[in-house]
Design an enzyme around this catalytic site. Structure first.
Site, PDB file in Angstrom:
ATOM      1  N   ARG A   1      11.538  -4.869   5.362  1.00 18.22           N
ATOM      2  CA  ARG A   1      11.187  -3.479   5.020  1.00 18.22           C
ATOM      3  C   ARG A   1      12.094  -2.463   5.718  1.00 18.22           C
ATOM      4  O   ARG A   1      12.413  -2.592   6.885  1.00 18.22           O
ATOM      5  CB  ARG A   1       9.729  -3.208   5.430  1.00 18.22           C
ATOM      6  CG  ARG A   1       9.350  -1.745   5.367  1.00 18.22           C
ATOM      7  CD  ARG A   1       7.876  -1.512   5.276  1.00 18.22           C
ATOM      8  NE  ARG A   1       7.137  -1.960   6.439  1.00 18.22           N
ATOM      9  CZ  ARG A   1       5.813  -1.961   6.495  1.00 18.22           C
ATOM     10  NH1 ARG A   1       5.091  -1.604   5.447  1.00 18.22           N
ATOM     11  NH2 ARG A   1       5.193  -2.360   7.580  1.00 18.22           N
TER      12      ARG A   1
ATOM     13  N   LYS B   1       0.835  -1.213   0.000  1.00 15.84           N
ATOM     14  CA  LYS B   1       0.000   0.000   0.000  1.00 15.84           C
ATOM     15  C   LYS B   1       0.869   1.262   0.000  1.00 15.84           C
ATOM     16  O   LYS B   1       0.679   2.162  -0.812  1.00 15.84           O
ATOM     17  CB  LYS B   1      -0.926   0.021   1.236  1.00 15.84           C
ATOM     18  CG  LYS B   1      -1.866  -1.173   1.325  1.00 15.84           C
ATOM     19  CD  LYS B   1      -2.779  -1.087   2.536  1.00 15.84           C
ATOM     20  CE  LYS B   1      -2.066  -1.177   3.877  1.00 15.84           C
ATOM     21  NZ  LYS B   1      -1.387  -2.466   4.131  1.00 15.84           N
TER      22      LYS B   1
ATOM     23  N   ARG C   1      10.795  -0.363  11.288  1.00 15.65           N
ATOM     24  CA  ARG C   1       9.757  -0.144  12.287  1.00 15.65           C
ATOM     25  C   ARG C   1       9.823  -1.191  13.392  1.00 15.65           C
ATOM     26  O   ARG C   1      10.041  -2.377  13.115  1.00 15.65           O
ATOM     27  CB  ARG C   1       8.377  -0.196  11.610  1.00 15.65           C
ATOM     28  CG  ARG C   1       8.047   1.081  10.886  1.00 15.65           C
ATOM     29  CD  ARG C   1       6.881   0.954   9.962  1.00 15.65           C
ATOM     30  NE  ARG C   1       5.726   0.257  10.509  1.00 15.65           N
ATOM     31  CZ  ARG C   1       4.595   0.062   9.843  1.00 15.65           C
ATOM     32  NH1 ARG C   1       4.481   0.527   8.596  1.00 15.65           N
ATOM     33  NH2 ARG C   1       3.587  -0.581  10.393  1.00 15.65           N
TER      34      ARG C   1
ATOM     35  N   ARG D   1     -10.024   0.869   7.978  1.00 12.60           N
ATOM     36  CA  ARG D   1      -9.577  -0.453   8.410  1.00 12.60           C
ATOM     37  C   ARG D   1     -10.664  -1.222   9.145  1.00 12.60           C
ATOM     38  O   ARG D   1     -10.412  -2.342   9.601  1.00 12.60           O
ATOM     39  CB  ARG D   1      -8.375  -0.305   9.321  1.00 12.60           C
ATOM     40  CG  ARG D   1      -7.042  -0.671   8.628  1.00 12.60           C
ATOM     41  CD  ARG D   1      -5.944  -0.324   9.583  1.00 12.60           C
ATOM     42  NE  ARG D   1      -4.731  -1.040   9.432  1.00 12.60           N
ATOM     43  CZ  ARG D   1      -3.603  -0.488   8.952  1.00 12.60           C
ATOM     44  NH1 ARG D   1      -3.613   0.721   8.460  1.00 12.60           N
ATOM     45  NH2 ARG D   1      -2.494  -1.172   8.961  1.00 12.60           N
TER      46      ARG D   1
ATOM     47  N   ARG E   1      -0.960  -8.352  13.537  1.00 10.38           N
ATOM     48  CA  ARG E   1      -1.497  -7.374  12.577  1.00 10.38           C
ATOM     49  C   ARG E   1      -2.274  -8.081  11.469  1.00 10.38           C
ATOM     50  O   ARG E   1      -3.296  -7.587  10.991  1.00 10.38           O
ATOM     51  CB  ARG E   1      -0.350  -6.545  11.976  1.00 10.38           C
ATOM     52  CG  ARG E   1       0.198  -5.529  12.979  1.00 10.38           C
ATOM     53  CD  ARG E   1       1.601  -5.070  12.672  1.00 10.38           C
ATOM     54  NE  ARG E   1       1.764  -4.426  11.397  1.00 10.38           N
ATOM     55  CZ  ARG E   1       2.927  -4.247  10.789  1.00 10.38           C
ATOM     56  NH1 ARG E   1       4.049  -4.670  11.353  1.00 10.38           N
ATOM     57  NH2 ARG E   1       2.982  -3.655   9.624  1.00 10.38           N
TER      58      ARG E   1
HETATM   59  P1  ADP Z   1       2.152  -1.877   3.254  1.00  6.51           P
HETATM   60  O1  ADP Z   1       2.166  -0.370   3.197  1.00  6.51           O
HETATM   61  O2  ADP Z   1       0.983  -2.475   2.545  1.00  6.51           O
HETATM   62  O3  ADP Z   1       2.278  -2.415   4.661  1.00  6.51           O
HETATM   63  P2  ADP Z   1       4.721  -1.656   1.893  1.00  6.51           P
HETATM   64  O4  ADP Z   1       4.350  -0.875   0.693  1.00  6.51           O
HETATM   65  O5  ADP Z   1       5.484  -0.942   2.955  1.00  6.51           O
HETATM   66  O6  ADP Z   1       3.439  -2.411   2.507  1.00  6.51           O
HETATM   67  O7  ADP Z   1       5.554  -2.929   1.404  1.00  6.51           O
HETATM   68  C1  ADP Z   1       6.099  -3.845   2.357  1.00  6.51           C
HETATM   69  C2  ADP Z   1       7.494  -4.257   1.907  1.00  6.51           C
HETATM   70  O8  ADP Z   1       7.388  -5.053   0.722  1.00  6.51           O
HETATM   71  C3  ADP Z   1       8.408  -3.082   1.555  1.00  6.51           C
HETATM   72  O9  ADP Z   1       9.706  -3.398   2.004  1.00  6.51           O
HETATM   73  C4  ADP Z   1       8.327  -2.989   0.014  1.00  6.51           C
HETATM   74  O10 ADP Z   1       9.553  -2.503  -0.543  1.00  6.51           O
HETATM   75  C5  ADP Z   1       8.064  -4.432  -0.367  1.00  6.51           C
HETATM   76  N1  ADP Z   1       7.143  -4.552  -1.513  1.00  6.51           N
HETATM   77  C6  ADP Z   1       6.062  -3.803  -1.789  1.00  6.51           C
HETATM   78  N2  ADP Z   1       5.438  -4.215  -2.912  1.00  6.51           N
HETATM   79  C7  ADP Z   1       6.152  -5.285  -3.344  1.00  6.51           C
HETATM   80  C8  ADP Z   1       6.034  -6.167  -4.484  1.00  6.51           C
HETATM   81  N3  ADP Z   1       5.026  -6.034  -5.371  1.00  6.51           N
HETATM   82  N4  ADP Z   1       6.959  -7.151  -4.629  1.00  6.51           N
HETATM   83  C9  ADP Z   1       7.964  -7.286  -3.723  1.00  6.51           C
HETATM   84  N5  ADP Z   1       8.137  -6.499  -2.649  1.00  6.51           N
HETATM   85  C10 ADP Z   1       7.249  -5.501  -2.452  1.00  6.51           C
HETATM   86  P1  AMP Z   2       0.506   0.788   8.989  1.00  3.14           P
HETATM   87  O1  AMP Z   2       1.602   1.824   8.962  1.00  3.14           O
HETATM   88  O2  AMP Z   2      -0.590   1.070   8.019  1.00  3.14           O
HETATM   89  O3  AMP Z   2       1.056  -0.616   8.885  1.00  3.14           O
HETATM   90  O4  AMP Z   2      -0.170   0.905  10.425  1.00  3.14           O
HETATM   91  C1  AMP Z   2       0.578   0.692  11.612  1.00  3.14           C
HETATM   92  C2  AMP Z   2      -0.350   0.572  12.805  1.00  3.14           C
HETATM   93  O5  AMP Z   2      -1.078   1.788  12.989  1.00  3.14           O
HETATM   94  C3  AMP Z   2      -1.427  -0.512  12.724  1.00  3.14           C
HETATM   95  O6  AMP Z   2      -0.936  -1.796  13.092  1.00  3.14           O
HETATM   96  C4  AMP Z   2      -2.462   0.028  13.705  1.00  3.14           C
HETATM   97  O7  AMP Z   2      -2.040  -0.178  15.058  1.00  3.14           O
HETATM   98  C5  AMP Z   2      -2.415   1.514  13.454  1.00  3.14           C
HETATM   99  N1  AMP Z   2      -3.361   1.971  12.394  1.00  3.14           N
HETATM  100  C6  AMP Z   2      -3.032   2.500  11.177  1.00  3.14           C
HETATM  101  N2  AMP Z   2      -4.132   2.834  10.502  1.00  3.14           N
HETATM  102  C7  AMP Z   2      -5.183   2.511  11.288  1.00  3.14           C
HETATM  103  C8  AMP Z   2      -6.607   2.591  11.150  1.00  3.14           C
HETATM  104  N3  AMP Z   2      -7.170   3.078  10.031  1.00  3.14           N
HETATM  105  N4  AMP Z   2      -7.371   2.145  12.166  1.00  3.14           N
HETATM  106  C9  AMP Z   2      -6.830   1.669  13.296  1.00  3.14           C
HETATM  107  N5  AMP Z   2      -5.524   1.547  13.509  1.00  3.14           N
HETATM  108  C10 AMP Z   2      -4.690   1.968  12.514  1.00  3.14           C
END
Ligand code: ADP
Ligand code: AMP
Length: 219
Positions: free
Chosen positions: A127, A13, A161, A88, A172
């Site tokens: 990540r 995302k 993180r 969410r 999660r």
């Molecule tokens: P989200 O925001 O959904 O939690 P991220 O965009 O941060 O996920 O992606 C999680 C990890 O996976 C990051 O380290 C990113 O570089 C990697 N990643 C994202 N999309 C892909 C993909 N299509 N293929 C391989 N790795 C990916």
């Molecule tokens: P993310 O960066 O999207 O992976 O979110 C990290 C953490 O923030 C999640 O595991 C939740 O604890 C909190 N969080 C983010 N967005 C939301 C949401 N829309 N509703 C509730 N908790 C959230």
């Protein structure tokens, strides 16, 4: 143009939101980033938020709805925004439609990035983000072109993180299946949900999303 990207942790995302932001000139609203900023403030509520993030649990709907409602009222959102991490829960999805309607806005696209649970842990554990500009990378799937130098800003410091560890990722993921996946039918039944294959490469997923955004724009 306003959109949201949905999907489990590690679906891509944030990665795709950063790309859409650049290509379409939209504002990226990551609720995770907003909450991490709030947690860093060390106020009473910030500490509570930090504890929930560290445990992998969701922050309350009331806090989240207020946070987004306030943020999308800012002038910069008038040019369009990408929600990354919101809604969410069902309650957040319904509240989002209502708040947008009240403000004379709407959500144009709901894009689900679907991936299998099995690859989530590897995605999350690898990540890292640039400290200076926030650009996202992955040890294996998306390392910087020059080792330890950010492609976007040349920064040389990266951060991982605290909640990106195997134990918390599993919580999660459970939260995603129990509380977030149930919102997909809300959008599907209203014919608003578009799905892309999050197992494809980052570039390919970007193309799939662009096809949705561009295809509908000219349709
Ligand atoms: P989200 O925001 O959904 O939690 P991220 O965009 O941060 O996920 O992606 C999680 C990890 O996976 C990051 O380290 C990113 O570089 C990697 N990643 C994202 N999309 C892909 C993909 N299509 N293929 C391989 N790795 C990916
Ligand atoms: P993310 O960066 O999207 O992976 O979110 C990290 C953490 O923030 C999640 O595991 C939740 O604890 C909190 N969080 C983010 N967005 C939301 C949401 N829309 N509703 C509730 N908790 C959230």
């Amino acid at each position: 143009m306003n959109l949201t990207v949905l999907g489990p942790p590690g679906a891509g995302k944030g990665t795709q939101a950063q790309r859409i932001k650049k290509s379409y000139g939209l504002v990226q609203l990551s609720t995770g980033d907003m909450l991490r900023d709030a947690a860093a403030s060390k106020t009473k509520i910030g500490r509570q938020v930090g504890q929930l993030i560290d445990a992998g649990e969701l922050v309350s709907d009331s806090i989240m709805i207020e946070m987004i409602s306030e943020r999308i009222s800012h002038d910069d959102c008038a040019k369009g925004f990408i929600l990354d991490g919101f809604p969410r829960t069902n309650c957040q999805a319904v509240a989002l439609d209502m708040m947008l309607e009240e403000k004379g806005m709407k959500l144009d696209y709901v894009i689900e990035i679907s991936i299998d649970d099995e690859i989530i842990v590897e995605r999350i554990i690898g990540r890292l983000n640039c400290v200076k500009c926030g650009a996202g990378y992955h040890d294996k799937f998306h390392p910087p072109a020059v080792e330890e130098v950010c492609d976007d800003c040349g920064g040389t410091e990266f951060v991982r993180r605290a909640d990106d560890n195997e134990k918390v990722v599993r919580t999660r993921l459970q939260a995603y299946h129990a509380q977030t996946a149930p919102i997909l039918p809300y959008y599907r039944e209203r014919n608003r949900l578009r799905q892309v294959d999050g197992m494809a490469s980052i570039d390919e997923v970007e193309k799939q999303i662009a096809a949705i955004l561009d295809g509908s724009r000219t349709a």
